[in-house]
Design an enzyme around this catalytic site. Sequence first.
Site, PDB file in Angstrom:
ATOM      1  N   CYS A   1    -114.164 -42.910 -16.753  1.00 32.47           N
ATOM      2  CA  CYS A   1    -113.120 -41.982 -17.210  1.00 32.47           C
ATOM      3  C   CYS A   1    -113.457 -40.545 -16.815  1.00 32.47           C
ATOM      4  O   CYS A   1    -112.561 -39.750 -16.574  1.00 32.47           O
ATOM      5  CB  CYS A   1    -112.934 -42.103 -18.710  1.00 32.47           C
ATOM      6  SG  CYS A   1    -114.462 -42.096 -19.619  1.00 32.47           S
TER       7      CYS A   1
ATOM      8  N   LYS B   1    -112.535 -54.897 -30.895  1.00 29.44           N
ATOM      9  CA  LYS B   1    -112.029 -55.777 -29.837  1.00 29.44           C
ATOM     10  C   LYS B   1    -112.464 -55.254 -28.478  1.00 29.44           C
ATOM     11  O   LYS B   1    -112.104 -54.146 -28.088  1.00 29.44           O
ATOM     12  CB  LYS B   1    -110.499 -55.819 -29.855  1.00 29.44           C
ATOM     13  CG  LYS B   1    -109.957 -56.876 -28.898  1.00 29.44           C
ATOM     14  CD  LYS B   1    -108.476 -56.724 -28.611  1.00 29.44           C
ATOM     15  CE  LYS B   1    -108.194 -55.744 -27.512  1.00 29.44           C
ATOM     16  NZ  LYS B   1    -108.699 -56.157 -26.187  1.00 29.44           N
TER      17      LYS B   1
ATOM     18  N   GLU C   1    -110.173 -41.590 -26.653  1.00 29.48           N
ATOM     19  CA  GLU C   1    -110.901 -41.127 -25.474  1.00 29.48           C
ATOM     20  C   GLU C   1    -110.182 -41.741 -24.287  1.00 29.48           C
ATOM     21  O   GLU C   1    -110.233 -42.952 -24.078  1.00 29.48           O
ATOM     22  CB  GLU C   1    -112.363 -41.574 -25.586  1.00 29.48           C
ATOM     23  CG  GLU C   1    -113.285 -40.752 -24.734  1.00 29.48           C
ATOM     24  CD  GLU C   1    -113.506 -41.378 -23.382  1.00 29.48           C
ATOM     25  OE1 GLU C   1    -112.694 -41.077 -22.466  1.00 29.48           O
ATOM     26  OE2 GLU C   1    -114.449 -42.148 -23.244  1.00 29.48           O
TER      27      GLU C   1
ATOM     28  N   GLU D   1    -105.088 -40.520 -12.173  1.00 23.57           N
ATOM     29  CA  GLU D   1    -106.415 -41.138 -12.277  1.00 23.57           C
ATOM     30  C   GLU D   1    -106.389 -42.453 -11.488  1.00 23.57           C
ATOM     31  O   GLU D   1    -105.668 -43.394 -11.844  1.00 23.57           O
ATOM     32  CB  GLU D   1    -106.731 -41.425 -13.750  1.00 23.57           C
ATOM     33  CG  GLU D   1    -108.113 -42.021 -13.945  1.00 23.57           C
ATOM     34  CD  GLU D   1    -108.410 -42.362 -15.403  1.00 23.57           C
ATOM     35  OE1 GLU D   1    -107.553 -42.958 -16.078  1.00 23.57           O
ATOM     36  OE2 GLU D   1    -109.520 -42.037 -15.858  1.00 23.57           O
TER      37      GLU D   1
HETATM   38  P1  NAI Z   1    -105.970 -50.383 -21.243  1.00 20.56           P
HETATM   39  O1  NAI Z   1    -105.883 -49.043 -21.804  1.00 20.56           O
HETATM   40  O2  NAI Z   1    -104.737 -51.200 -21.169  1.00 20.56           O
HETATM   41  O3  NAI Z   1    -107.034 -51.254 -22.058  1.00 20.56           O
HETATM   42  C1  NAI Z   1    -108.037 -50.729 -22.864  1.00 20.56           C
HETATM   43  C2  NAI Z   1    -108.142 -51.562 -24.133  1.00 20.56           C
HETATM   44  O4  NAI Z   1    -106.933 -51.454 -24.879  1.00 20.56           O
HETATM   45  C3  NAI Z   1    -108.329 -53.042 -23.895  1.00 20.56           C
HETATM   46  O5  NAI Z   1    -109.177 -53.560 -24.870  1.00 20.56           O
HETATM   47  C4  NAI Z   1    -106.930 -53.608 -24.068  1.00 20.56           C
HETATM   48  O6  NAI Z   1    -106.911 -54.969 -24.442  1.00 20.56           O
HETATM   49  C5  NAI Z   1    -106.396 -52.759 -25.177  1.00 20.56           C
HETATM   50  N1  NAI Z   1    -104.946 -52.621 -25.231  1.00 20.56           N
HETATM   51  C6  NAI Z   1    -104.041 -52.769 -24.244  1.00 20.56           C
HETATM   52  N2  NAI Z   1    -102.810 -52.552 -24.705  1.00 20.56           N
HETATM   53  C7  NAI Z   1    -102.925 -52.256 -26.017  1.00 20.56           C
HETATM   54  C8  NAI Z   1    -102.000 -51.907 -27.043  1.00 20.56           C
HETATM   55  N3  NAI Z   1    -100.699 -51.821 -26.813  1.00 20.56           N
HETATM   56  N4  NAI Z   1    -102.470 -51.655 -28.277  1.00 20.56           N
HETATM   57  C9  NAI Z   1    -103.787 -51.716 -28.523  1.00 20.56           C
HETATM   58  N5  NAI Z   1    -104.706 -52.047 -27.608  1.00 20.56           N
HETATM   59  C10 NAI Z   1    -104.288 -52.310 -26.357  1.00 20.56           C
HETATM   60  O7  NAI Z   1    -106.598 -50.290 -19.849  1.00 20.56           O
HETATM   61  P2  NAI Z   1    -106.524 -51.389 -18.695  1.00 20.56           P
HETATM   62  O8  NAI Z   1    -105.220 -52.095 -18.674  1.00 20.56           O
HETATM   63  O9  NAI Z   1    -107.683 -52.236 -18.834  1.00 20.56           O
HETATM   64  O10 NAI Z   1    -106.569 -50.471 -17.439  1.00 20.56           O
HETATM   65  C11 NAI Z   1    -105.398 -49.784 -17.020  1.00 20.56           C
HETATM   66  C12 NAI Z   1    -105.769 -48.457 -16.458  1.00 20.56           C
HETATM   67  O11 NAI Z   1    -106.291 -47.645 -17.485  1.00 20.56           O
HETATM   68  C13 NAI Z   1    -106.870 -48.507 -15.416  1.00 20.56           C
HETATM   69  O12 NAI Z   1    -106.329 -48.694 -14.170  1.00 20.56           O
HETATM   70  C14 NAI Z   1    -107.503 -47.171 -15.550  1.00 20.56           C
HETATM   71  O13 NAI Z   1    -106.820 -46.244 -14.757  1.00 20.56           O
HETATM   72  C15 NAI Z   1    -107.291 -46.806 -16.983  1.00 20.56           C
HETATM   73  N6  NAI Z   1    -108.480 -47.003 -17.801  1.00 20.56           N
HETATM   74  C16 NAI Z   1    -109.105 -45.915 -18.254  1.00 20.56           C
HETATM   75  C17 NAI Z   1    -110.237 -46.046 -19.011  1.00 20.56           C
HETATM   76  C18 NAI Z   1    -110.955 -44.860 -19.517  1.00 20.56           C
HETATM   77  O14 NAI Z   1    -112.020 -44.993 -20.070  1.00 20.56           O
HETATM   78  N7  NAI Z   1    -110.422 -43.691 -19.354  1.00 20.56           N
HETATM   79  C19 NAI Z   1    -110.817 -47.335 -19.315  1.00 20.56           C
HETATM   80  C20 NAI Z   1    -110.047 -48.448 -18.821  1.00 20.56           C
HETATM   81  C21 NAI Z   1    -108.941 -48.252 -18.076  1.00 20.56           C
END
Ligand code: NAI
Length: 849
Positions: free
Chosen positions: A311, A203, A277, A408
């Site tokens: 990240c 996904k 990650e 972050e």
């Molecule tokens: P997120 O962690 O919510 O989303 C990442 C993925 O997880 C997306 O595909 C989302 O649909 C999915 N997801 C969300 N909730 C889930 C759940 N309960 N169970 C399974 N999958 C789920 O990140 P988001 O909301 O896009 O961004 C929020 C913050 O996270 C950002 O502001 C940033 O600080 C951080 N982030 C960090 C990343 C990294 O690579 N370290 C990447 C993206 C965001």
Amino acid sequence: MSDTTIPTSTTTTIVDLFDSMAYGPAPESAAPARDWLAAHGPHLGLYIGGEWRAPSSGEYFPSVNPATGQPLIEVAQAASDDVDAAVAAARAAFPAWSATPGHVRARYLYALARQIQKHSRLLAVLESLDNGKPIRETRDIDIPLVARHFYHHAGWAQLLADELPDMRSLGVVGQIIPWNFPLLMLSWKIAPALATGNTVVLKPAEFTSITAVAFAEIVQSIGLPPGVVNIITGDGRTGELIVNHPDVDKIAFTGSTDVGRAIRRATAGTGKRLSLELGGKSPFVVFDDADLDSVVEGVVDAIWFNQGQVCCAGSRLLVQETIADALLAKLRARMEKLRVGDPLDKAVDIGAIIAPVQLEKIQRLVAQGVAEGAHCWQPSWSCPTDGYFYPPTLFTEVAPSSTIAQVEIFGPVLVSMTFRTPAEAVALANNTAYGLAASVWSENVNLALDVARKIQAGTLWVNSTNLFDAASGFGGYRESGFGREGGREGLNEYLQPAWESAHTDATETAGTPDEHVAAVREKPLAANGHTRTARRASAAAPHAAPTGDSAHANGHANAAAIYDGGIVIPPIDRTPKLFIGGKQVRPDSGYSRLILDAAGQPLGEVGEGNRKDIRNAVEAAHAALPGWSATTGHARAQILYYIAENLSGRAAELAARITAQTGRPDADTEVERSVERLFTYAAWADKYDGAVHSTLMRGITLAIHEPVGVLGLICPTEYPLLGFVSLVAPAVAMGNAVVAVPSASHPLSATDFYSILETSDVPAGVVNIITGPCDTLAKVLAEHDDVGGIWSFSSPDTSRLVELASAGNMKRTWAPPHPRDWLDSRQGAGHEFLREATQVKNIWVPVGE
Ligand code: NAI
């Protein structure tokens, strides 16, 4: 917009241009990508079982261009039925795909790589439109690395049977990825999963689904068997459905630490494998002898690459005090020249922020930084206002404990701090809960590599930053998650030992499809073998786990009384205490627990450890860790041999003790195997080498095995000596300090071990042993912030508890779902144990003048 934009006046002369050195517009055409969107719109479907379908919910949501705020196309919101269908398709495809010869799998991966290259510009433009990142980055970095990942893993598919003959595929893998590198993260997930014979349900993030759908078309076009790759779109609800699906064998996730933590909790005790990650707050450390002009370009790359939504972004600039003013002046001058704007303009440095919600988060954190007293600096120009843009931002006068230094931000915001000495630099660099990456800048290679070794992070770049390659593993220490993606180290995330796959196969071969689903749904019950074993063991010793009130005051330790001239002399009480910091110490609780023999008769007593004892043991382990981890492998081997020697000298006594506790007749074999196991890890202590990866960089990429730190070891119930030795020996051989909780019902073999440790030159605090209630002690260890990892082998219930409690600081856990035969060296020893006892740090060192 930047003052370096070319004037539009027709009176511009060549001389003007030479004076201003301004950029002209260099737009990439969006036409082919727009055509693609028009041809596929208005709705993108789900790719399940080799076919396209509409979501069962009938729901769609728009994917928006962050540079304009305009919708590009509608994306499907996959619901429960769609997730079920995708997992079922992946399950159905698994037997054939995992049995497909490596060369054939390699041909498919190779075909994917070729197709990606052939359509690279379309994919790059689609990615820029959907994500807002500059075309220069998608064209020159993201998409070429995607192709590289598939090529590299085509190679692993080809070599797998020869290189890792004792490993097998896991099954159906659920993969959930973020929006910051949409297609690149997809490739990091799918390429190794396919190479190792797994099938996939992936996904993409809800903000950036378009290139994943385009990839699904490529999958279809190369004729990959239906069901091997399924792409379903949707938001976090769809992700949650994948995570909770009972027929998924592994979850691989990249994203925020909060969601990672939720996934850790949701999968606890299910037997699903997990790699995470997560976030970072990576340090960018500059010493006074660094080449400052290179440093400035490095900073640009570290924090303004992909708008800082990376990240491993170098978001904390740590500068040696003597050069701070000079560096910051150069940096501000460079920031004035950065260009923010249309991502499809090839002369743009910084594109758009993914979405309003992220922009607001950045704005909120910047405001908080100012409110907390830091000084905020931004260039004089302003950003375009028709999309979601944010200027490069520099904070100085930042307190190390302030919010902006710890949280972050995931945006183009750099916080700067100063240090005086290398030791202070390391302390500041490690002053974070994260540990994903770091950059170290110095012309002194000794200093740079020394600091690189001391910073707690999975990737270290020397005089460089943000370098990635398929040949090198990427992943975090501490709260940045666990598991590696890329290179040989990443393959193991998608493989299991052959003996373990027999457990999976057993549930998958028999029965009708319905029975098959039922059997698989019961999967956690497969672990019931384990539960039953544990219950059998505790049934044999019904009073073996007394709590405080049932603990006995009168010792039975030496039940055999001594007779002298017909006079009964009371036995000398020999209740073993706890073993902490090299000393035998009384349990804090003041209680002891009764240990019964195989016939249910009192055999002895051990101390009833509690929370305080665990805390003391962790403290002792931490005190021992720096010395022990720095001890050479040769010296650690000598100590393990010495333990083996002393163990061997007491073989008969130890065997008798095992028999007394368990009633098992093979106690001699258990002791002999324990000696053998100590020899095995004495052998490995100086041989579990890292690697030099062949990456794309001109330089060397060193993969180094480092100890995890303080490890909590919850020992198996059944083999009181061998189980204990099988965990302690690999952990200490690799330089960890341990807190071991021995078998709750048969702890006396571990307590007998104290005197062996005391006479074998094991430094105080390297091995600490706390007897007592397994679950209580395991939970305290799992919750302890200073414990780096925990292994759980006592029962599925304890493992579930450990996995749940460990989510607090995202510590590494190893809680295999299947019981193992500890006498069998393939199951009870070897690479699996060494891998779990170490973490890989990749150090990238460029070469050349
Ligand atoms: P997120 O962690 O919510 O989303 C990442 C993925 O997880 C997306 O595909 C989302 O649909 C999915 N997801 C969300 N909730 C889930 C759940 N309960 N169970 C399974 N999958 C789920 O990140 P988001 O909301 O896009 O961004 C929020 C913050 O996270 C950002 O502001 C940033 O600080 C951080 N982030 C960090 C990343 C990294 O690579 N370290 C990447 C993206 C965001």
